[in-house]
Design a protein around this motif. Structure first.
Motif, PDB file in Angstrom:
ATOM      1  N   MET A   1       0.839  -1.200   0.000  1.00 44.84           N
ATOM      2  CA  MET A   1       0.000   0.000   0.000  1.00 44.84           C
ATOM      3  C   MET A   1       0.877   1.254   0.000  1.00 44.84           C
ATOM      4  N   ILE A   2       0.459   2.231  -0.768  1.00 45.04           N
ATOM      5  CA  ILE A   2       1.205   3.484  -0.858  1.00 45.04           C
ATOM      6  C   ILE A   2       0.401   4.590  -0.184  1.00 45.04           C
ATOM      7  N   ASP A   3       0.941   5.146   0.886  1.00 44.82           N
ATOM      8  CA  ASP A   3       0.285   6.220   1.628  1.00 44.82           C
ATOM      9  C   ASP A   3       1.021   7.525   1.313  1.00 44.82           C
ATOM     10  N   LEU A   4       0.518   8.258   0.322  1.00 45.04           N
ATOM     11  CA  LEU A   4       1.199   9.483  -0.101  1.00 45.04           C
ATOM     12  C   LEU A   4       1.184  10.555   0.977  1.00 45.04           C
ATOM     13  N   TYR A   5       0.131  10.591   1.783  1.00 46.04           N
ATOM     14  CA  TYR A   5       0.070  11.570   2.876  1.00 46.04           C
ATOM     15  C   TYR A   5       1.236  11.333   3.849  1.00 46.04           C
ATOM     16  N   LYS A   6       1.450  10.082   4.207  1.00 46.83           N
ATOM     17  CA  LYS A   6       2.548   9.738   5.110  1.00 46.83           C
ATOM     18  C   LYS A   6       3.894  10.046   4.447  1.00 46.83           C
ATOM     19  N   ALA A   7       4.001   9.730   3.178  1.00 51.85           N
ATOM     20  CA  ALA A   7       5.260   9.964   2.464  1.00 51.85           C
ATOM     21  C   ALA A   7       5.591  11.448   2.399  1.00 51.85           C
ATOM     22  N   LYS A   8       4.587  12.277   2.160  1.00 49.77           N
ATOM     23  CA  LYS A   8       4.820  13.722   2.099  1.00 49.77           C
ATOM     24  C   LYS A   8       5.222  14.268   3.464  1.00 49.77           C
ATOM     25  N   LYS A   9       4.620  13.752   4.525  1.00 57.49           N
ATOM     26  CA  LYS A   9       5.010  14.175   5.877  1.00 57.49           C
ATOM     27  C   LYS A   9       6.461  13.779   6.160  1.00 57.49           C
ATOM     28  N   ALA A  10       6.837  12.580   5.731  1.00 55.43           N
ATOM     29  CA  ALA A  10       8.215  12.124   5.925  1.00 55.43           C
ATOM     30  C   ALA A  10       9.191  12.994   5.134  1.00 55.43           C
ATOM     31  N   PHE A  11       8.784  13.402   3.944  1.00 50.12           N
ATOM     32  CA  PHE A  11       9.636  14.266   3.129  1.00 50.12           C
ATOM     33  C   PHE A  11       9.812  15.625   3.799  1.00 50.12           C
ATOM     34  N   GLN A  12       8.722  16.183   4.312  1.00 48.55           N
ATOM     35  CA  GLN A  12       8.809  17.463   5.017  1.00 48.55           C
ATOM     36  C   GLN A  12       9.732  17.361   6.225  1.00 48.55           C
ATOM     37  N   ASN A  13       9.657  16.251   6.919  1.00 46.07           N
ATOM     38  CA  ASN A  13      10.535  16.046   8.074  1.00 46.07           C
ATOM     39  C   ASN A  13      11.999  15.948   7.632  1.00 46.07           C
ATOM     40  N   TYR A  14      12.233  15.277   6.504  1.00 45.55           N
ATOM     41  CA  TYR A  14      13.598  15.117   6.012  1.00 45.55           C
ATOM     42  C   TYR A  14      14.211  16.458   5.610  1.00 45.55           C
ATOM     43  N   ILE A  15      13.468  17.272   4.878  1.00 49.73           N
ATOM     44  CA  ILE A  15      14.031  18.534   4.381  1.00 49.73           C
ATOM     45  C   ILE A  15      14.088  19.608   5.460  1.00 49.73           C
ATOM     46  N   SER A  16      13.486  19.364   6.624  1.00 53.03           N
ATOM     47  CA  SER A  16      13.496  20.364   7.697  1.00 53.03           C
ATOM     48  C   SER A  16      14.902  20.617   8.234  1.00 53.03           C
ATOM     49  N   GLN A  17      15.825  19.714   7.936  1.00 49.79           N
ATOM     50  CA  GLN A  17      17.205  19.886   8.412  1.00 49.79           C
ATOM     51  C   GLN A  17      17.999  20.870   7.545  1.00 49.79           C
ATOM     52  N   TYR A  18      17.399  21.290   6.409  1.00 42.27           N
ATOM     53  CA  TYR A  18      18.099  22.177   5.484  1.00 42.27           C
ATOM     54  C   TYR A  18      17.556  23.606   5.573  1.00 42.27           C
ATOM     55  N   ASP A  19      18.404  24.545   5.243  1.00 47.11           N
ATOM     56  CA  ASP A  19      18.059  25.968   5.325  1.00 47.11           C
ATOM     57  C   ASP A  19      17.285  26.397   4.084  1.00 47.11           C
ATOM     58  N   MET A  20      15.996  26.662   4.256  1.00 54.57           N
ATOM     59  CA  MET A  20      15.140  27.007   3.127  1.00 54.57           C
ATOM     60  C   MET A  20      15.376  28.424   2.602  1.00 54.57           C
ATOM     61  N   THR A  21      16.207  29.193   3.273  1.00 57.00           N
ATOM     62  CA  THR A  21      16.530  30.524   2.747  1.00 57.00           C
ATOM     63  C   THR A  21      17.609  30.455   1.664  1.00 57.00           C
ATOM     64  N   ILE A  22      18.238  29.296   1.521  1.00 56.47           N
ATOM     65  CA  ILE A  22      19.218  29.100   0.451  1.00 56.47           C
ATOM     66  C   ILE A  22      18.442  28.884  -0.848  1.00 56.47           C
ATOM     67  N   PRO A  23      18.613  29.750  -1.830  1.00 51.91           N
ATOM     68  CA  PRO A  23      17.812  29.648  -3.065  1.00 51.91           C
ATOM     69  C   PRO A  23      17.845  28.272  -3.716  1.00 51.91           C
ATOM     70  N   SER A  24      19.003  27.649  -3.764  1.00 52.74           N
ATOM     71  CA  SER A  24      19.115  26.355  -4.443  1.00 52.74           C
ATOM     72  C   SER A  24      18.382  25.249  -3.685  1.00 52.74           C
ATOM     73  N   ILE A  25      18.355  25.337  -2.353  1.00 55.80           N
ATOM     74  CA  ILE A  25      17.603  24.370  -1.554  1.00 55.80           C
ATOM     75  C   ILE A  25      16.104  24.570  -1.784  1.00 55.80           C
ATOM     76  N   ARG A  26      15.672  25.819  -1.708  1.00 58.36           N
ATOM     77  CA  ARG A  26      14.253  26.115  -1.935  1.00 58.36           C
ATOM     78  C   ARG A  26      13.829  25.685  -3.332  1.00 58.36           C
ATOM     79  N   LEU A  27      14.678  25.939  -4.318  1.00 56.20           N
ATOM     80  CA  LEU A  27      14.372  25.572  -5.692  1.00 56.20           C
ATOM     81  C   LEU A  27      14.078  24.083  -5.809  1.00 56.20           C
ATOM     82  N   LYS A  28      14.884  23.254  -5.160  1.00 60.43           N
ATOM     83  CA  LYS A  28      14.709  21.809  -5.280  1.00 60.43           C
ATOM     84  C   LYS A  28      13.482  21.309  -4.517  1.00 60.43           C
TER      85      LYS A  28
END
Length: 260
Positions: A1-28
């Motif tokens: 089973m694929i739970d996209l809601y859970k996957a998106k939450k996990a992705f948000q948690n993963y990228i939270s360690q990066y600085d979103m003010t860096i243009p290249s990080i935000r771009l990706k």
């Protein structure tokens, strides 16, 4: 089973360690979600099942997960100068075990891994079955489709790492001109100038697999919009540039006529 809601939450948690003010990080980050939208568009056009559509969306969510560490290590997205971001993404997910944070079911692992590892290849490797190729083509096309949005919305300085004025003063390398002229995907290491880089992005159209992808480019006028961002100042270079624009437009128009 694929739970996209859970996957998106996990992705948000993963990228939270990066600085979103860096243009290249935000771009990706933005690119990741937009590639998911392009994937959803293609899946709808192809009338795929919910399972296949969800799997394609999950692959889109994870296809560039290695990009964030790549930028933090090298301050560059140039794979040929740093690391292969597709293989690195695969290693993070399947060698370091991150995949289980996005999906518990392991039955899709091989397809996810193959699609991610193949999404940035100049040519797809041989030996894949029809089902695997479906998802490889979906992520390759979806990734290329969103690159046209990226190249319009982002600053030239954040894409090419030089000023627009400098790009417009450059020339088109003969080898790159010939590849584009003959409607070929451009091999990245052969690029010599920033105009070469720009043309290589537009040349993605020559590698699109699905007719719906060609229609997407046509409907959003991406070829015209991409070419309009640069204005080479040298008359000869500008003439070459306009010639390649016409070739690209004719390629897309022919593809749309073929589909209809």
């Amino acid at each position: 089973m694929i739970d996209l809601y859970k996957a998106k939450k996990a992705f948000q948690n993963y990228i939270s360690q990066y600085d979103m003010t860096i243009p290249s990080i935000r771009l990706k980050v933005v690119h990741t979600y937009k590639v998911m939208e392009c994937s959803e568009y293609l899946c709808k056009q192809l009338h795929l099942s919910k399972e296949n559509s969800d799997l394609a969306s999950l692959i889109a969510l994870l296809h560039d997960i290695g990009r964030f560490d790549q930028w933090m290590r090298f301050e560059s997205f140039a794979d040929h100068k740093t690391i292969d971001h597709a293989l690195f993404s695969s290693q993070l997910l399947f060698e370091q075990g991150l995949i289980r944070g996005f999906i518990e079911d392991c039955q899709y692992d091989k397809i996810i891994q193959d699609a991610i590892e193949q999404h940035n290849r100049y040519r797809i490797d041989d030996g894949f079955d029809e089902r695997s190729l479906l998802f490889i083509h979906l992520i390759r096309d979806s990734d290329k489709l969103d690159n046209f949005r990226v190249k319009e919305e982002e600053r030239i300085e954040d894409i090419l790492y030089v000023s627009l004025d400098k790009v417009n003063q450059e020339h088109i390398s003969p080898a790159i001109y010939q590849q584009f002229f003959h409607q070929e995907l451009i091999y990245a290491p052969n690029r010599q100038t920033h105009i070469d880089m720009w043309l290589s992005y537009i040349a993605f159209i020559f590698d699109l697999h699905f007719e719906s992808s060609i229609q997407y480019i046509h409907d959003y006028h991406w070829v015209e919009r991409s070419f309009e961002r640069l204005q080479p100042v040298n008359p000869q270079v500008n003439q070459e540039y306009q010639t390649l624009k016409q070739i690209a437009l004719e390629y897309i128009q022919k593809g749309v006529q073929y589909e209809s």
